[in-house]
Scaffold this motif. Structure first.
Motif, PDB file in Angstrom:
ATOM      1  N   LEU A 351       0.828  -1.208   0.000  1.00 49.93           N
ATOM      2  CA  LEU A 351       0.000   0.000   0.000  1.00 49.93           C
ATOM      3  C   LEU A 351       0.859   1.253   0.000  1.00 49.93           C
ATOM      4  O   LEU A 351       0.491   2.266  -0.607  1.00 49.93           O
ATOM      5  N   GLN A 352       2.006   1.205   0.652  1.00 48.92           N
ATOM      6  CA  GLN A 352       2.919   2.347   0.610  1.00 48.92           C
ATOM      7  C   GLN A 352       3.440   2.560  -0.806  1.00 48.92           C
ATOM      8  O   GLN A 352       3.572   3.694  -1.260  1.00 48.92           O
ATOM      9  N   GLY A 353       3.731   1.475  -1.506  1.00 49.64           N
ATOM     10  CA  GLY A 353       4.282   1.585  -2.845  1.00 49.64           C
ATOM     11  C   GLY A 353       3.312   2.135  -3.875  1.00 49.64           C
ATOM     12  O   GLY A 353       3.739   2.704  -4.883  1.00 49.64           O
ATOM     13  N   ILE A 354       2.005   2.001  -3.636  1.00 51.05           N
ATOM     14  CA  ILE A 354       1.009   2.498  -4.594  1.00 51.05           C
ATOM     15  C   ILE A 354       0.314   3.750  -4.060  1.00 51.05           C
ATOM     16  O   ILE A 354      -0.720   4.153  -4.576  1.00 51.05           O
ATOM     17  N   GLY A 355       0.896   4.368  -3.047  1.00 52.71           N
ATOM     18  CA  GLY A 355       0.255   5.528  -2.427  1.00 52.71           C
ATOM     19  C   GLY A 355       0.063   6.697  -3.369  1.00 52.71           C
ATOM     20  O   GLY A 355      -0.860   7.493  -3.187  1.00 52.71           O
ATOM     21  N   ALA A 356       0.920   6.834  -4.385  1.00 59.77           N
ATOM     22  CA  ALA A 356       0.834   7.962  -5.305  1.00 59.77           C
ATOM     23  C   ALA A 356       0.018   7.654  -6.554  1.00 59.77           C
ATOM     24  O   ALA A 356      -0.069   8.504  -7.444  1.00 59.77           O
ATOM     25  N   CYS A 357      -0.578   6.478  -6.659  1.00 63.62           N
ATOM     26  CA  CYS A 357      -1.401   6.131  -7.823  1.00 63.62           C
ATOM     27  C   CYS A 357      -2.730   6.884  -7.761  1.00 63.62           C
ATOM     28  O   CYS A 357      -3.323   7.031  -6.684  1.00 63.62           O
ATOM     29  N   ASP A 358      -3.215   7.319  -8.924  1.00 64.71           N
ATOM     30  CA  ASP A 358      -4.442   8.106  -8.960  1.00 64.71           C
ATOM     31  C   ASP A 358      -5.674   7.238  -8.715  1.00 64.71           C
ATOM     32  O   ASP A 358      -6.492   7.539  -7.853  1.00 64.71           O
ATOM     33  N   LYS A 359      -5.822   6.171  -9.499  1.00 67.78           N
ATOM     34  CA  LYS A 359      -6.992   5.304  -9.386  1.00 67.78           C
ATOM     35  C   LYS A 359      -6.536   3.870  -9.161  1.00 67.78           C
ATOM     36  O   LYS A 359      -5.670   3.365  -9.880  1.00 67.78           O
ATOM     37  N   VAL A 360      -7.132   3.219  -8.169  1.00 73.43           N
ATOM     38  CA  VAL A 360      -6.794   1.841  -7.831  1.00 73.43           C
ATOM     39  C   VAL A 360      -8.037   0.984  -7.990  1.00 73.43           C
ATOM     40  O   VAL A 360      -9.106   1.304  -7.443  1.00 73.43           O
ATOM     41  N   VAL A 361      -7.910  -0.103  -8.757  1.00 69.74           N
ATOM     42  CA  VAL A 361      -8.993  -1.067  -8.959  1.00 69.74           C
ATOM     43  C   VAL A 361      -8.558  -2.379  -8.326  1.00 69.74           C
ATOM     44  O   VAL A 361      -7.462  -2.877  -8.602  1.00 69.74           O
ATOM     45  N   ALA A 362      -9.405  -2.945  -7.466  1.00 71.14           N
ATOM     46  CA  ALA A 362      -9.068  -4.176  -6.751  1.00 71.14           C
ATOM     47  C   ALA A 362      -9.996  -5.294  -7.178  1.00 71.14           C
ATOM     48  O   ALA A 362     -11.225  -5.115  -7.227  1.00 71.14           O
ATOM     49  N   ILE A 363      -9.429  -6.457  -7.493  1.00 66.12           N
ATOM     50  CA  ILE A 363     -10.177  -7.680  -7.791  1.00 66.12           C
ATOM     51  C   ILE A 363      -9.785  -8.687  -6.734  1.00 66.12           C
ATOM     52  O   ILE A 363      -8.633  -9.129  -6.672  1.00 66.12           O
ATOM     53  N   ASN A 364     -10.739  -9.076  -5.887  1.00 66.17           N
ATOM     54  CA  ASN A 364     -10.406  -9.925  -4.753  1.00 66.17           C
ATOM     55  C   ASN A 364     -11.642 -10.661  -4.271  1.00 66.17           C
ATOM     56  O   ASN A 364     -12.777 -10.199  -4.457  1.00 66.17           O
TER      57      ASN A 364
END
Length: 406
Positions: A351-364
């Motif tokens: 989660l720290q590594g993707i902290g600067a991503c604009d939009k996050v899509v999760a498939i789980n």
């Protein structure tokens, strides 16, 4: 009654167990954290946070009523309208507008412009061509100037400099702000500075006391210089505007921009293998984790989407992906516009590594995992079925596009 403070072993166990349904309620609120560039960021939406305009954030999630794990209906709060009927001066901002929308870097730049404008100045945003953004008002734009025309489309830095010079002649901004980025702002800002005969302040990450502080020495030192008229700012140069609405009134140029005899010919976009794009520069990342059971299907989906592949540490340790594909604090910090996480539960390092991503899509499959909480869009279900449906949808879309083109 004894004054000895008793420990609650069960509460401590729940606080350590991320899969427990009451885990989120036991976590302390995070009011500040360190960004990827070492800048301390504050959470303007945290409970009890008082912003620069004196607005105190209240809890709309139900946490103060004991419902931390259950979201209640949020009441729409009307932000105060910031108006500048007769601006004493302008602060011009030229956002990158990657994909036709404001990026997080652009919003930081508008926050810096809002600081420089104060109460008497107005923030003027200059946008080239068509855009898809509908949140200029909440991003801090007081005046919006859209320079449309075929001459500004594609890679046309010389023509865009002509347009900015026309804006400079009409509005005479006190300061020009452009993002010091690889997506166009850095080059355009330096070309524009040469055209104006100005010495720009580059890689600026802070402005205070009439000084620009920029990175130097391969990012290991700070260089302070007097406040420049043309500023090329880095990410996290200021807090984005979040407490006020702005008018975003459209304005126009009083004169037409003359076509320049360009010495540059745009031959169009060149197809690039997504696998060859470094993770830190990828705009669209399709990342897999421990929940992916069919890696062949995962690779086919990434190819169909044209996305750069990434992976969690578990997937890398298990040998399904190369080490340079690992995303997270122990891998690569990414700043993608869209990040799709397939079967990734969401460890804190990831989660720290993707902290600067604009939009996050999760498939789980797990609706309570941390990645689902972080995601802007979540799809709950078996990853194999979802990926197959995604490939079918992409193929149907492309077939329809081919029929329309024929």
């Amino acid at each position: 009654m004894s004054d000895i403070i008793r420990r609650d072993p069960r509460a401590e166990w729940i606080a350590r167990n991320r899969l427990h349904p009451l885990h989120a309620a036991m976590q302390p609120a995070q009011h500040s954290w360190m960004g990827p560039n070492g800048v301390i960021r504050k959470n303007p939406h945290g409970i009890g946070f008082i912003g620069p305009n004196g607005i105190k954030r209240i809890d709309r999630s139900g946490a103060q009523q004991g419902g931390a794990t259950k979201r209640t209906a949020a009441v729409e709060v009307q932000l105060p309208l910031h108006q500048v009927p007769a601006p004493a001066f302008y602060i011009s901002v030229v956002p990158d507008m990657v994909g036709g929308r404001l990026s997080s870097h652009d919003r930081d730049l508008l926050g810096l412009a809002h600081q420089l404008a104060g109460k008497d100045g107005a923030v003027l945003a200059v946008v080239f061509g068509e855009h898809k953004e509908n949140a200029f008002a909440t991003a801090g734009v007081d005046r919006l100037l859209v320079l449309e025309g075929e001459q500004f489309s594609g890679y046309a830095p010389e023509q865009r400099v002509q347009g900015l010079r026309a804006v400079d002649n009409q509005f005479s901004p006190r300061h020009w702000l452009l993002p010091d980025s690889r997506t166009g702002g850095g080059e355009l800002g330096r070309r524009f500075a040469a055209a104006l005969g100005e010495r720009p302040a580059t890689r600026v990450w802070q402005v205070k006391d009439q000084e620009c502080i920029g990175r130097a020495g391969a990012g290991l030192q700070d260089l302070a210089r007097p406040l420049a008229r043309l500023i090329l700012a880095a990410v996290e140069c200021a807090e984005p505007v979040s407490e006020t609405r702005h008018e975003a009134l459209p304005v126009e140029l009083s004169t037409t921009v003359a076509r320049s005899l360009s010495r540059i010919e745009d031959l169009g976009a060149v197809a690039v293998d997504p696998a060859a794009i470094p993770m830190a520069e990828a705009e669209f990342i399709f990342s897999g984790g421990n929940g992916v059971k069919d890696w062949g299907l995962f690779h086919r989906t990434a190819e169909a989407l044209g996305a750069t592949e990434g992976a969690s540490r578990v997937a890398v340790d298990d040998g399904f992906m190369a080490r340079d594909r690992q995303v997270g604090a122990s891998g690569t910090w990414v700043t993608a516009r869209v990040y799709v996480a397939v079967g990734i539960s969401g460890a804190i390092q990831h989660l720290q590594g993707i902290g600067a991503c604009d939009k996050v899509v999760a498939i789980n499959l797990d609706p309570g995992c941390d990645m689902i909480k972080r995601a802007d869009l979540s799809v709950i279900g078996e990853s194999a079925e979802i990926l197959q449906a995604l490939i079918a949808a992409v193929e149907a879309y492309r077939n329809e596009a081919r029929r329309d083109a024929a």
